[in-house]
Design a protein around this motif. Sequence first.
Motif, PDB file in Angstrom:
ATOM      1  N   UNK A   1      36.209  45.929 120.298  1.00 29.66           N
ATOM      2  CA  UNK A   1      37.149  45.640 121.377  1.00 29.66           C
ATOM      3  C   UNK A   1      36.427  45.234 122.658  1.00 29.66           C
ATOM      4  N   UNK A   2      35.241  45.736 122.851  1.00 26.07           N
ATOM      5  CA  UNK A   2      34.494  45.359 124.038  1.00 26.07           C
ATOM      6  C   UNK A   2      34.120  43.888 124.069  1.00 26.07           C
ATOM      7  N   UNK A   3      34.138  43.231 122.889  1.00 29.46           N
ATOM      8  CA  UNK A   3      33.825  41.810 122.815  1.00 29.46           C
ATOM      9  C   UNK A   3      35.053  40.968 122.488  1.00 29.46           C
ATOM     10  N   UNK A   4      36.233  41.551 122.564  1.00 28.65           N
ATOM     11  CA  UNK A   4      37.443  40.884 122.078  1.00 28.65           C
ATOM     12  C   UNK A   4      38.162  40.093 123.161  1.00 28.65           C
ATOM     13  N   UNK A   5      37.470  39.727 124.244  1.00 27.97           N
ATOM     14  CA  UNK A   5      38.117  39.034 125.349  1.00 27.97           C
ATOM     15  C   UNK A   5      37.477  37.665 125.560  1.00 27.97           C
ATOM     16  N   UNK A   6      38.224  36.782 126.209  1.00 33.81           N
ATOM     17  CA  UNK A   6      37.793  35.399 126.382  1.00 33.81           C
ATOM     18  C   UNK A   6      37.298  35.166 127.804  1.00 33.81           C
ATOM     19  N   UNK A   7      36.020  34.903 127.936  1.00 28.14           N
ATOM     20  CA  UNK A   7      35.407  34.504 129.201  1.00 28.14           C
ATOM     21  C   UNK A   7      34.068  33.856 128.855  1.00 28.14           C
ATOM     22  N   UNK A   8      34.075  32.571 128.508  1.00 23.41           N
ATOM     23  CA  UNK A   8      32.829  31.919 128.057  1.00 23.41           C
ATOM     24  C   UNK A   8      31.698  32.042 129.052  1.00 23.41           C
ATOM     25  N   UNK A   9      32.019  32.066 130.357  1.00 23.32           N
ATOM     26  CA  UNK A   9      30.960  32.194 131.353  1.00 23.32           C
ATOM     27  C   UNK A   9      30.214  33.498 131.254  1.00 23.32           C
ATOM     28  N   UNK A  10      30.874  34.531 130.713  1.00 18.34           N
ATOM     29  CA  UNK A  10      30.241  35.835 130.521  1.00 18.34           C
ATOM     30  C   UNK A  10      29.793  36.029 129.077  1.00 18.34           C
ATOM     31  N   UNK A  11      29.826  34.958 128.294  1.00 18.89           N
ATOM     32  CA  UNK A  11      29.408  35.060 126.898  1.00 18.89           C
ATOM     33  C   UNK A  11      30.448  35.692 125.992  1.00 18.89           C
ATOM     34  N   UNK A  12      31.704  35.744 126.434  1.00 14.45           N
ATOM     35  CA  UNK A  12      32.769  36.339 125.627  1.00 14.45           C
ATOM     36  C   UNK A  12      33.642  35.238 125.034  1.00 14.45           C
ATOM     37  N   UNK A  13      33.831  35.276 123.717  1.00 19.32           N
ATOM     38  CA  UNK A  13      34.656  34.281 123.027  1.00 19.32           C
ATOM     39  C   UNK A  13      35.670  34.989 122.138  1.00 19.32           C
ATOM     40  N   UNK A  14      36.304  36.035 122.676  1.00 13.32           N
ATOM     41  CA  UNK A  14      37.215  36.853 121.888  1.00 13.32           C
ATOM     42  C   UNK A  14      38.647  36.357 121.906  1.00 13.32           C
ATOM     43  N   UNK A  15      39.545  37.210 121.426  1.00 12.60           N
ATOM     44  CA  UNK A  15      40.935  36.840 121.164  1.00 12.60           C
ATOM     45  C   UNK A  15      41.814  36.879 122.402  1.00 12.60           C
ATOM     46  N   UNK A  16      41.580  37.835 123.309  1.00 11.43           N
ATOM     47  CA  UNK A  16      42.500  38.070 124.422  1.00 11.43           C
ATOM     48  C   UNK A  16      41.983  37.404 125.696  1.00 11.43           C
ATOM     49  N   UNK A  17      42.859  36.625 126.322  1.00 10.83           N
ATOM     50  CA  UNK A  17      42.530  35.968 127.588  1.00 10.83           C
ATOM     51  C   UNK A  17      43.472  36.536 128.646  1.00 10.83           C
ATOM     52  N   UNK A  18      42.937  37.301 129.589  1.00  9.39           N
ATOM     53  CA  UNK A  18      43.741  37.992 130.593  1.00  9.39           C
ATOM     54  C   UNK A  18      43.527  37.315 131.944  1.00  9.39           C
ATOM     55  N   UNK A  19      44.633  36.826 132.535  1.00  9.28           N
ATOM     56  CA  UNK A  19      44.601  36.156 133.827  1.00  9.28           C
ATOM     57  C   UNK A  19      45.233  37.073 134.869  1.00  9.28           C
ATOM     58  N   UNK A  20      44.736  37.036 136.092  1.00  3.22           N
ATOM     59  CA  UNK A  20      45.315  37.810 137.180  1.00  3.22           C
ATOM     60  C   UNK A  20      45.616  36.882 138.347  1.00  3.22           C
ATOM     61  N   UNK A  21      46.874  36.924 138.804  1.00  3.29           N
ATOM     62  CA  UNK A  21      47.321  36.072 139.891  1.00  3.29           C
ATOM     63  C   UNK A  21      48.024  36.921 140.942  1.00  3.29           C
ATOM     64  N   UNK A  22      48.371  36.289 142.040  1.00  6.63           N
ATOM     65  CA  UNK A  22      49.145  36.986 143.055  1.00  6.63           C
ATOM     66  C   UNK A  22      50.560  37.231 142.546  1.00  6.63           C
TER      67      UNK A  22
END
Length: 806
Positions: free
Chosen positions: A67-88
């Motif tokens: 689960x620690x690698x299950x997120x998407x952020x290519x800039x941080x070397x993560x190519x996982x399933x979940x992409x979490x965005x935060x907006x106002x």
Amino acid sequence: MTAGTRPGRPVRGAGPGTEHVDVVVVGSGFGGSVAACRLAEAGLSVVVLERGRAWPPGSFARTPAEFGRAFWDPGAGLHGLFDVWSFRGCDAVVASGLGGGSLIFANVLLRKDERWFVQEQPLPGGGHESWPVARADLDPHYDAVERMSGAVPYPLHRPGYADTPKTRAMRDAAAALGLQFQLPPLAVRFAPAPDALPQPGLPLADPAHVNLHGVARRTCRLCGECNIGCNDGAKNSLDFTYLSAARTHGADLRTGHDVQGVRPGPRGGYEVDYLRHDEHDGYDGTAPRAGEPGRPPTTGTLTCDRLVLAAGTLGTTHLLLRSRNRLPGLGPALGTRFSANGDMLSFLIRAKDGHPGRGRPLDPGKGPVITGAVRLPDELDGTPGSGRGGYIEDGGYPQFVQWLVEAARGPRHLSRTTRFLTRQLARRIGLLPERRLSRDIAELLGDGLLTSTSLPLLGMGRDIPDGELSLRGGRLQVSWTTGHSAPTLRRLRSTMRQLADALDAGYADNPLWHLGRTVTVHPLGGAPMGRRPETGVCDAFGEVYGHRGLYIADGSALPGPVGTNPALTIAALSDRMCTRLLENPAGGGATAPPRPAYTRRTSLVFTETMRGHYVPGAPAPKAAERGAGQCEPFAFRLTITADDLDAFLDDPGHEARADGWVESPACGGRRPVLLGRFHLFAPAEGSGDAQAGNGGVRRALRYRLHFTDAQERPRTFTGHKLITHGTPLRLWPETTALPFRLLAGHLTDEAADAEALLLGTGRLHLRLRDLARQLATFRTTGPGGPAALARFGEFFLGRLWESYGP
């Protein structure tokens, strides 16, 4: 290049290694997968560019390390399933992988309510919510997607699936509040084969060509893990349906391809620039390659005649905003109409069963994530003062989460641990007698009452689509708050509280609610469809204004909230888009190269709604009169499809396909039609030649519908409108009244009907207002549509004249 794919062709002057294909599809979610399948099936060369990797059964994260690698952020070397965005004002959770959001959605395939396709509904902040499509436009495409997705209601009354307390609790609470409850269609395999009985954990009898992963699947085993990826393959996610079919028809599915920009090509068509993440090359589900540390992704370009953007609401809008300078003519609607689809999360806590000290079991970790839905009426339904409608659904979660929740109960868990350790120490020094540890361990673990009697609730509704998306420093920004949507959200929250009260349970908000924030898993809008360029980025068929051959096929094209789970509506709009796209074989601009030839038939579609009554046990339709003691309502809505209109008219039986639903309290409410056949002006059974004598039955409109009741028992609806040779006065009563019988089993002909158990009979009627709606639903697709519709009209009116003319 993968097996079974059609390679692109080189383009002169486009640079070494540049490929050209008929269609590039960006993204593989509900819109992109449908487009890839439909267009590849039509003979076009199709390349799907998906940024994420393939996720076969067994590859989804379950351990903390995974689960620690299950997120998407290519800039941080993560190519996982979940992409979490935060907006106002809101956060959003989307997916990254082959199959897009279907990998983590909760399986629900509900249609947008007919009256919620508003035309010009004023919004609190000014302007209007306007849908340039109607339910009648989408019904045949809803049918097609449901068929492909294997959508079925949760089999609550079948052994193995009957013991899901949360489903029954939601049904009981809805009944106590006078709200409509239903078991929504789910894209889940509960039975090992279409004609088999549902049973958990059985191997699926899927042929290899419908499983691009080549990994064995099994039926749903009620583990509640749908939203974190189904490791059993029980979910009919898009990789098992549309994408597997697309690959069979030659589509090239390329994972690890992250599209960065699009622009018109110098000779027409479009150029697509992408980054290639080598860690996730290939669609076959093999483990990611580590690659060299710090190695940047490679770049590439594809050219195409037609481009379908289906990267999701956030992905497609971000891509269009980044490419705006290269796509002159994108109108002022770009970035507008953002909506969170009314998403809301809350919790029922410690439901009780009416006995002091006892809780009502809800077992949220048992079953699919969602099994039941409670509908909140809308003022558009004719309920004055109700406001904007929505749905509330049970929200299960993985069973292992219950351990985490119980362990996180700080003081209580600490006190149990302290008592356990104190007893063990006392026994060591002889202060307590030795005994078995069973009781002490049981007390240490606790009764699990909190998690077994609590349940998350998931709300969706028609919030206000007044958000805006923009770029700031190259990064996507969303400006949206719950301000104008507060009445809708408060109503959802109030109804959730009432559901809690009905179950004698406590209630808890999502903590973010009190901070004025919301978490959405259904972001919509940003590139909305509209009737003109000033109000929409694309037209009602998804084609971008001013950019021929550029299409949008995902949630960004929706001009407002769906009000329920939007997956089916997005897929249906994509299916409709493809039908229109294939009707125009030139496409791609005047200078585009010729397209490969493909055969296209002309089809006819219309929708029919009939309502009436049914009497269980009545021996004949004439006995099923409204005055009968057990008379109850009965209705159906069918989409009639003649896939090849010429063949339909030439066929003496004039047989077409019937999709849709029947609705009957005796059968458990609204039930989907599993197999339906319709015959128009076919020779009537038992009348011999169609040219029977005066006063005899000449022809019949015959209906045969297979479905299952709420207990999954097979049922057959069979009805005949008998067309006799008579005066014009008999035209209306004979063509609008449908006597029918309900039989046990799935029966295929009249001979089998005679041997079957008769459950009851009834009579349906086509009301005048339903006829007016039906006439507005006639559609043709394929070449020569208007001429084909005229041929059908000539045939239809000619048959009526033969029977009822002077």
